[in-house]
Design a protein around this motif. Structure first.
Motif, mmCIF file in Angstrom:
data_model
loop_
_atom_site.group_PDB
_atom_site.id
_atom_site.type_symbol
_atom_site.label_atom_id
_atom_site.label_comp_id
_atom_site.label_asym_id
_atom_site.label_seq_id
_atom_site.Cartn_x
_atom_site.Cartn_y
_atom_site.Cartn_z
ATOM 1 N N VAL A 134 7.489 -6.111 -5.538
ATOM 2 C CA VAL A 134 6.695 -5.083 -6.208
ATOM 3 C C VAL A 134 7.643 -3.967 -6.630
ATOM 4 N N GLN A 135 7.624 -3.622 -7.896
ATOM 5 C CA GLN A 135 8.545 -2.608 -8.400
ATOM 6 C C GLN A 135 7.901 -1.844 -9.556
ATOM 7 N N ASN A 136 8.567 -0.778 -9.970
ATOM 8 C CA ASN A 136 8.042 0.008 -11.096
ATOM 9 C C ASN A 136 8.111 -0.821 -12.361
ATOM 10 N N LEU A 137 7.021 -0.831 -13.085
ATOM 11 C CA LEU A 137 7.022 -1.539 -14.357
ATOM 12 C C LEU A 137 6.302 -0.688 -15.390
ATOM 13 N N ASN A 138 7.029 -0.372 -16.464
ATOM 14 C CA ASN A 138 6.396 0.345 -17.570
ATOM 15 C C ASN A 138 5.802 -0.662 -18.531
ATOM 16 N N LEU A 139 4.493 -0.661 -18.616
ATOM 17 C CA LEU A 139 3.830 -1.554 -19.573
ATOM 18 C C LEU A 139 3.570 -0.762 -20.845
ATOM 19 N N LEU A 173 4.129 -3.541 -9.930
ATOM 20 C CA LEU A 173 3.876 -4.967 -10.158
ATOM 21 C C LEU A 173 5.099 -5.797 -9.790
ATOM 22 N N THR A 174 4.859 -7.063 -9.540
ATOM 23 C CA THR A 174 5.972 -7.974 -9.258
ATOM 24 C C THR A 174 6.560 -8.483 -10.580
ATOM 25 N N GLY A 175 7.743 -9.078 -10.487
ATOM 26 C CA GLY A 175 8.380 -9.645 -11.676
ATOM 27 C C GLY A 175 7.530 -10.729 -12.313
ATOM 28 N N ALA A 176 6.870 -11.525 -11.476
ATOM 29 C CA ALA A 176 6.003 -12.587 -12.004
ATOM 30 C C ALA A 176 4.800 -11.979 -12.729
ATOM 31 N N GLN A 177 4.225 -10.958 -12.128
ATOM 32 C CA GLN A 177 3.089 -10.296 -12.776
ATOM 33 C C GLN A 177 3.520 -9.634 -14.081
ATOM 34 N N ALA A 178 4.745 -9.135 -14.089
ATOM 35 C CA ALA A 178 5.271 -8.503 -15.305
ATOM 36 C C ALA A 178 5.266 -9.496 -16.464
ATOM 37 N N VAL A 179 5.713 -10.718 -16.170
ATOM 38 C CA VAL A 179 5.749 -11.761 -17.203
ATOM 39 C C VAL A 179 4.326 -12.136 -17.628
ATOM 40 N N ALA A 180 3.430 -12.208 -16.652
ATOM 41 C CA ALA A 180 2.030 -12.528 -16.981
ATOM 42 C C ALA A 180 1.439 -11.456 -17.906
ATOM 43 N N HIS A 181 1.808 -10.196 -17.665
ATOM 44 C CA HIS A 181 1.329 -9.120 -18.545
ATOM 45 C C HIS A 181 1.895 -9.288 -19.958
ATOM 46 N N ALA A 182 3.163 -9.687 -20.028
ATOM 47 C CA ALA A 182 3.747 -9.945 -21.352
ATOM 48 C C ALA A 182 2.967 -11.051 -22.047
ATOM 49 N N MET A 183 2.652 -12.106 -21.298
ATOM 50 C CA MET A 183 1.905 -13.235 -21.873
ATOM 51 C C MET A 183 0.516 -12.797 -22.327
ATOM 52 N N GLN A 193 9.647 0.109 -4.440
ATOM 53 C CA GLN A 193 9.952 -1.312 -4.317
ATOM 54 C C GLN A 193 9.354 -1.809 -2.997
ATOM 55 N N SER A 194 8.715 -2.948 -3.013
ATOM 56 C CA SER A 194 8.288 -3.555 -1.755
ATOM 57 C C SER A 194 8.343 -5.060 -1.867
ATOM 58 N N PHE A 195 8.802 -5.674 -0.828
ATOM 59 C CA PHE A 195 8.847 -7.139 -0.806
ATOM 60 C C PHE A 195 8.958 -7.627 0.631
ATOM 61 N N PRO A 196 8.381 -8.792 0.861
ATOM 62 C CA PRO A 196 8.539 -9.374 2.194
ATOM 63 C C PRO A 196 9.810 -10.194 2.247
ATOM 64 N N GLU A 197 10.289 -10.431 3.444
ATOM 65 C CA GLU A 197 11.370 -11.396 3.588
ATOM 66 C C GLU A 197 10.694 -12.757 3.657
ATOM 67 N N PHE A 206 0.841 -1.213 0.000
ATOM 68 C CA PHE A 206 0.000 0.000 0.000
ATOM 69 C C PHE A 206 0.870 1.255 0.000
ATOM 70 N N ILE A 207 1.918 1.204 0.821
ATOM 71 C CA ILE A 207 2.785 2.377 0.964
ATOM 72 C C ILE A 207 3.433 2.716 -0.379
ATOM 73 N N VAL A 208 3.972 1.700 -1.055
ATOM 74 C CA VAL A 208 4.681 2.008 -2.303
ATOM 75 C C VAL A 208 3.709 2.346 -3.436
ATOM 76 N N GLU A 209 2.521 1.742 -3.408
ATOM 77 C CA GLU A 209 1.541 2.087 -4.443
ATOM 78 C C GLU A 209 1.134 3.551 -4.312
ATOM 79 N N ALA A 210 1.013 3.992 -3.056
ATOM 80 C CA ALA A 210 0.678 5.395 -2.827
ATOM 81 C C ALA A 210 1.801 6.297 -3.337
ATOM 82 N N ALA A 211 3.037 5.860 -3.118
ATOM 83 C CA ALA A 211 4.186 6.654 -3.577
ATOM 84 C C ALA A 211 4.281 6.666 -5.097
#
Lengths: 187, 103, 403
Positions: free
Chosen positions: C181-186, C12-22, A36-40, A23-28
């Motif tokens: 979860v990271q920045n992804l330009n689609l 989006l996550t890296g996995a979601q990124a690939v799903a979007h490509a698909m 970037q967000s990820f759990p350990e 939520f935090i990063v989506e808001a940003a």
């Protein structure tokens, strides 16, 4: 000043630390930030101590290492204070936010942390608002009050985006109200 | 002897690009035994052409079908035709033996 | 980089990124079998399918062996076929991987790299892809979600190119990028669809007007010739990869080199590392460059075919090179290290000055163990001293071991 603003969230599996980080990063992101967000990911056991990370930046984020020197530490479950070194790598110019009915003085004493420390009873707020022990989103309200790293409007939007279809308008509104209440009550 | 092609000349991946190309592959020289068919005794019951695994017993189609001599270009001499013949009009003999009159 | 075409940034996550490509590729057939951490790709893709956003025939199979077999059948039939897997799933596919490349079927398979058992471990390392590296598949490694997304698009064109016709794996690090979860330009659907294009197989089993046989027996007479064709095709694919990469650049504004050179040109100490760890390393390179230290990174992208000559050229003349493998190679040189060493041997033989770097192999991050920037920084500083024993394999982040 660090280029990348880093947040570490301590919680227990199932308490929503990962979701809070997202939520935090989506808001940003809606302010055009790099995020970037990820759990350990450990063994993924409900109730086991876990961490989630969030990074917000004006420059591209390249590292994938866990956050080592956070600017903010959020503790979703204060019982972790007894078992986890939550202030590890947190400098005195950082912020410690704890979900606890205790005062910040008491927490500071317990953690021996000398920087900015704030507490809020997010569990009570969550139970009052949504009837369930989901303190993760209220803690975002506390984060906004303490750091202003994201805006309340953006959080509202990401919560709406995620929950509106899933849990309906009433519960979504209650979730947002809990965030706002924590924003007001944290000290 | 057919000249084998180079790797630059064959289709990729072992693909066989033409249908029905197995006709070019004459398996008739594989046999140790060959069937000898007694035309007079044969009742044209159509059991052997159906059961022939190589599909090499030709048949004149029609209301009253008739089998013809085995196509020795493809017959591998398996002996199924002799085994299933109800009137025992097919005998298996050793290739090149005394009773072999095909050469 | 400024994208040439319009794109929208998503979290989006890296996995979601690939799903979007698909989703944008819209394959004819996708076979699905879950395995952590790949599952997130298929969960997202199945969601697109359920929402009616793709026309794909999804086949739920009973194992990865079946999953790859399904792709082989579908691809031979003339369909654009995809699947995705990780770890033990890829290992179980092993037999059919060779069938896919041997029959020259352009299947594209995203891989979310994960450790192999035993002991059982679900986290990111490269053991799975390295175990399948010599099966006639092209392998592209991705640093982040953006690369995984774009590489997947590129892979479809590359696999289906008439001079390639080989399957392609697009790899990314399990959890580290697949669940981050990271920045992804689609990029917009229409530009992507235009780049990817339609699949028009020359010979398809289901084309009854032009019947063919896939997978016949070949013994001593032709098997050898067919293998030579496959060997040539994968070597030639390097050129096609670069050509198609230039074409994709026009859409994305990003580049698709054989490997990325990051502040490499004048570097004395170089780290060679693939996938997400290249990102961590770039941060350290920037930091040390500010301190005036001549350090650089070489990040392989195309691992199969391995660009030996280009690698040699890029590294000859450097003083110190550390090659970091996220996989063990029991009883032999670590996979990436072995290739770099080969490349340098070739180039040294050709280089009269014989400026061969002092080269050392390091293993790190097995079973998803974190690698921290401080560890990479320490390594660079050690390399710069030149005082390290290159005859022994080094281990990063391993208890009980000195660097």
């Amino acid at each position: 000043m660090k280029e990348i603003f880093e947040i570490r969230i301590h919680g227990r599996g199932g308490q929503g630390a990962k979701t809070a980080a997202q939520f935090i990063v989506e808001a940003a992101l809606s302010k055009g930030k790099h995020i970037q967000s990820f759990p350990e990911y450990g063994p993924e056991r409900a109730g086991a101590p876990m961490k989630a990370f969030a990074r917000i930046s004006d420059v591209e984020i390249r590292t994938y290492a866990p956050v080592v020197n956070p600017d903010v530490v959020i503790v979703i479950d204060h019982t972790l204070l007894d078992s986890v070194d939550v202030t590890e790598g947190l400098n005195d110019d950082g912020v410690l936010l704890v979900n606890s009915p205790l005062s910040s003085e008491e927490i500071r004493k317990k953690t021996k942390f000398n920087g900015k420390c704030m507490t809020v009873d997010a569990t009570r707020i969550a139970i009052d608002a949504v009837g369930r022990n989901l303190p993760n989103t209220p803690m975002i309200g506390a984060l906004i009050k303490a750091t202003n790293c994201i805006s309340m409007d953006d959080i509202e939007e990401s919560i709406n985006h995620k929950f509106l279809k899933k849990i309906g308008e009433e519960k979504t509104k209650a979730t947002i109200n809990a965030v706002k209440k924590a924003y007001e009550e944290v000290k | 002897m057919t000249k084998l092609k180079t790797y630059k000349e064959i289709p990729i991946g072992g693909l066989i690009e033409k249908a029905g190309s197995s006709v070019e592959f004459k398996t008739g020289d594989w046999k140790a035994f060959k069937p000898v068919w007694d035309k007079e005794k044969c009742i044209h019951c159509m059991i052997c052409p159906v059961l022939c695994p190589e599909d090499c017993i030709p048949v004149i189609k029609g209301k009253d079908p008739k089998r013809k001599e085995t196509d020795f270009d493809y017959c591998k001499g398996c002996g199924i035709c002799a085994k299933v013949c109800p009137v025992k009009c097919i005998k298996m003999i050793e290739e090149g033996s005394e009773g072999d009159s095909s050469d | 980089m400024i994208p040439v075409t319009k794109s929208k940034t998503h979290a989006l996550t890296g996995a979601q990124a690939v799903a979007h490509a698909m989703k944008q590729i819209n394959p004819d057939v996708v076979s699905v079998f879950p395995i952590t951490p790949q599952t997130e790709i298929m969960m997202q893709f199945s969601q697109f399918h359920a929402d009616g956003l793709v026309e794909t025939e999804i086949v739920r199979v009973e194992s990865e062996h079946s999953s790859m077999s399904c792709c082989v059948g579908a691809s031979a039939a003339g369909a654009r076929a995809m699947t995705a897997t990780s770890s033990a799933g890829l290992a179980l596919m092993w037999e059919i991987l060779g069938v896919a490349s041997g029959l020259r079927l352009p299947i594209v398979m995203p891989i979310v790299n994960r450790a192999l058992s035993a002991p059982i471990n679900i986290h990111g390392d490269h053991s799975d892809a390295m175990g399948a590296r010599d099966q006639g598949w092209l392998q592209i490694f991705s640093e982040n979600a953006q690369e995984a997304y774009e590489n997947t698009l590129l892979a479809v064109r590359l696999a289906e190119h008439k001079d390639v016709l080989l399957p392609v794996m697009v790899c990314q690090d399990g959890f580290i990028t697949s669940h981050c979860v990271q920045n992804l330009n689609l990029f917009e659907d229409n530009v992507v669809k235009k780049f990817v294009g339609d699949y028009n197989p020359k010979k398809a089993l289901l084309n009854t007007d032009d019947p063919v046989t896939y997978g016949p027996l070949q013994l001593q007479d032709y098997y050898f010739e067919t293998q030579k064709q496959r060997a040539d095709a994968i070597l030639n694919s390097k050129k096609i990869y670069l050509e198609l990469g230039k074409e994709l650049s026009k859409v994305t504004g990003n580049n698709y080199p054989l490997f990325e050179e990051y502040k490499l040109k004048d570097a004395d100490a170089v780290i060679v590392v693939m996938s997400s760890t290249a990102g961590n390393t770039k941060v350290v390179v920037d930091k040390l460059r500010k301190e005036g230290k001549k350090v650089g990174l070489l990040k392989p992208r195309l691992f199969r075919p391995f660009p030996y000559a280009e690698f040699g050229k890029a590294l000859v003349g450097k003083k110190y090179v550390a090659v970091l493998d996220r996989a063990e190679n029991y009883g032999a040189n670590a996979p990436l290290f072995g290739e770099v060493k080969n490349a340098l041997f070739d180039s040294v033989v050709c280089d009269e000055n014989k400026n061969v770097p002092k080269l050392k192999s390091y293993i790190f991050g097995l079973g998803g163990r974190n690698i921290f920037e401080s560890e990479i920084e320490d390594l660079f500083n050690l390399l710069l001293t030149g005082k390290f024993d290159e005859t022994k394999v080094g281990y990063i982040g391993l208890r009980g071991e000195q660097k």
